[in-house]
Enzyme design. Structure first.
Site, PDB file in Angstrom:
ATOM      1  N   GLY A 151       0.848  -1.194   0.000  1.00  0.00           N
ATOM      2  CA  GLY A 151       0.000   0.000   0.000  1.00  0.00           C
ATOM      3  C   GLY A 151       0.882   1.242   0.000  1.00  0.00           C
ATOM      4  O   GLY A 151       1.996   1.226  -0.542  1.00  0.00           O
ATOM      5  N   ARG A 232       2.900  -6.326  12.246  1.00  0.00           N
ATOM      6  CA  ARG A 232       2.557  -6.648  13.623  1.00  0.00           C
ATOM      7  C   ARG A 232       3.291  -7.939  13.962  1.00  0.00           C
ATOM      8  O   ARG A 232       3.446  -8.822  13.103  1.00  0.00           O
ATOM      9  CB  ARG A 232       1.046  -6.857  13.786  1.00  0.00           C
ATOM     10  CG  ARG A 232       0.231  -5.560  13.831  1.00  0.00           C
ATOM     11  CD  ARG A 232       0.501  -4.762  15.102  1.00  0.00           C
ATOM     12  NE  ARG A 232      -0.302  -3.561  15.227  1.00  0.00           N
ATOM     13  CZ  ARG A 232       0.090  -2.334  14.879  1.00  0.00           C
ATOM     14  NH1 ARG A 232       1.299  -2.143  14.353  1.00  0.00           N
ATOM     15  NH2 ARG A 232      -0.704  -1.295  15.049  1.00  0.00           N
ATOM     16  N   GLU A 261       4.919  -8.173  22.793  1.00  0.00           N
ATOM     17  CA  GLU A 261       5.505  -6.852  23.021  1.00  0.00           C
ATOM     18  C   GLU A 261       5.118  -6.388  24.413  1.00  0.00           C
ATOM     19  O   GLU A 261       3.949  -6.539  24.778  1.00  0.00           O
ATOM     20  CB  GLU A 261       4.977  -5.842  21.998  1.00  0.00           C
ATOM     21  CG  GLU A 261       5.607  -6.018  20.644  1.00  0.00           C
ATOM     22  CD  GLU A 261       5.149  -4.966  19.623  1.00  0.00           C
ATOM     23  OE1 GLU A 261       4.532  -3.956  20.015  1.00  0.00           O
ATOM     24  OE2 GLU A 261       5.403  -5.183  18.435  1.00  0.00           O
ATOM     25  N   HIS A 280       9.143  -1.277  18.460  1.00  0.00           N
ATOM     26  CA  HIS A 280       7.911  -0.786  17.805  1.00  0.00           C
ATOM     27  C   HIS A 280       7.954   0.746  17.683  1.00  0.00           C
ATOM     28  O   HIS A 280       7.152   1.456  18.283  1.00  0.00           O
ATOM     29  CB  HIS A 280       6.667  -1.246  18.590  1.00  0.00           C
ATOM     30  CG  HIS A 280       5.416  -1.193  17.748  1.00  0.00           C
ATOM     31  ND1 HIS A 280       4.343  -2.019  17.937  1.00  0.00           N
ATOM     32  CD2 HIS A 280       5.058  -0.390  16.717  1.00  0.00           C
ATOM     33  CE1 HIS A 280       3.388  -1.740  17.062  1.00  0.00           C
ATOM     34  NE2 HIS A 280       3.799  -0.746  16.312  1.00  0.00           N
TER      35      HIS A 280
HETATM   36  C1  DGY Z   1       0.463   2.058  13.983  1.00  0.00           C
HETATM   37  O1  DGY Z   1       0.121   3.226  13.813  1.00  0.00           O
HETATM   38  O2  DGY Z   1      -0.288   1.100  13.735  1.00  0.00           O
HETATM   39  C2  DGY Z   1       1.823   1.840  14.536  1.00  0.00           C
HETATM   40  O3  DGY Z   1       2.232   0.519  14.413  1.00  0.00           O
HETATM   41  C3  DGY Z   1       1.870   2.258  15.995  1.00  0.00           C
HETATM   42  O4  DGY Z   1       1.084   1.394  16.730  1.00  0.00           O
END
Ligand code: DGY
Length: 318
Positions: A151, A232, A261, A280
């Site tokens: 994307g 993720r 996490e 993250h």
């Molecule tokens: C998102 O914006 O999804 C980033 O991974 C931060 O959580």
């Protein structure tokens, strides 16, 4: 007119909290233990949360007047969307606010992985550099980057990789119509696994993508290939990744996201010489996080003022 009550459940810049206070009564619970949240949540019309706060039935039960959840993230796999839909609650995210920051971090991890810089750090820190040459990485130029989930962020990563002379292939549910313009070529998933020298994960976490990279997937990658996960953590089976590295099915990994996490520092994956893990931080720049927080707040303010929310994920019920 009565002011609505909003709860801020995550630490956001003070200026954003002040902006909310101009439009509603605000309780900031971000520094309070979670067992103290039900009091303020009982009268909350809206809540500002982040991706590490589970928004499940228990949370919603504590907030019977809730009409809108604004998450300070693009991903919303922490939210039980069906439970929100059943209660007619609006969900908004911060779509479009973090593309360049996440693409920069992703590209940094690609370079880290392909050049084997995790080993480089380890050689310096352990002192092995004093008497040993670390194993060389590979050229980016002429190598193939495989992007899973192509994307806006994928496109921004592709541009950066192409500057380094990488070929870019991608897999999506469907091929895009603009391959000639982007210079990236569609591949079915299996073909991408077999062809890519470095694979970047950018898919959202869904029932379909959970555990997408497991023993079977790693077995189909090139032994010299590396994995970069900025999607993720649970898109990758952590144990299978460790096995793939130990059995040399793949050469290395660079992870911005992990399962779980935070990731335990003494986990063998965290200690593996060819793995780098960052906590993250894809969107974690001062500027991007402030923009994201303001967008989350603008969604709440629009709702309080009866306007259309700017970045809805789920429409509510009137
Ligand atoms: C998102 O914006 O999804 C980033 O991974 C931060 O959580």
């Amino acid at each position: 007119m009565e002011r609505g009550h909003l709860v801020v459940a995550t630490r956001i810049p003070d200026a954003v909290v002040e902006r909310l206070r101009a439009h509603a009564d605000v309780t900031d619970v971000s520094d309070r233990p979670r067992d103290e949240w039900p009091g303020p949540l009982a009268t909350a019309l809206g809540v500002l949360v982040s991706s590490n706060i589970p928004i499940d039935a228990a949370f919603l039960d504590a907030a019977p007047q809730l009409r809108i959840v604004a998450t300070w993230s693009v991903g919303y796999d922490n939210v039980d969307v069906a439970a929100l839909a059943a209660r007619g609650i609006i969900l908004t995210n911060t779509s479009g606010s973090l593309v360049e920051a996440v693409a920069d971090l992703t590209y940094a991890l690609v370079i880290f992985a392909v050049r084997n810089l995790a080993a480089g750090l380890s050689y310096v820190r352990s002192g092995r550099w004093m008497h040993e040459q670390m194993p060389f990485g590979h050229d980016l130029e002429g190598s193939t980057l495989g992007i899973v989930g192509f994307g806006q962020i994928g496109l921004a990563v592709a541009k950066r990789a192409q500057v380094s002379g990488m070929r870019v292939v991608y897999t999506n549910r469907n091929p895009r119509a603009d391959d000639a313009a982007t210079g990236a070529s569609y591949r079915p998933f299996d073909a991408l696994l077999a062809e890519a020298d470095c694979i970047v994960l950018l898919v959202p976490l869904t029932d379909e993508t959970r555990g997408m990279f497991g023993d079977d997937t790693f077995a189909r990658m090139k032994p010299a290939a590396t994995l970069v996960n900025v999607a993720r953590g649970a898109v990758v089976d952590t144990d299978a990744l460790l096995r793939a590295l130990e059995q040399k099915k793949i050469a290395g990994a660079a992870l911005d996201v992990t399962d779980p996490e935070p990731f335990p520092p003494d986990h063998p994956l965290a200690l593996h010489e060819n793995v780098v893990i960052v906590p993250h931080v894809g969107s974690a720049t001062v500027e991007t996080r402030a923009r994201m927080a303001m967008l989350a707040a603008e969604n709440l303010i629009a709702f309080v003022e009866g306007r259309t929310v700017p970045t809805p994920v789920l429409a509510g019920r009137d």
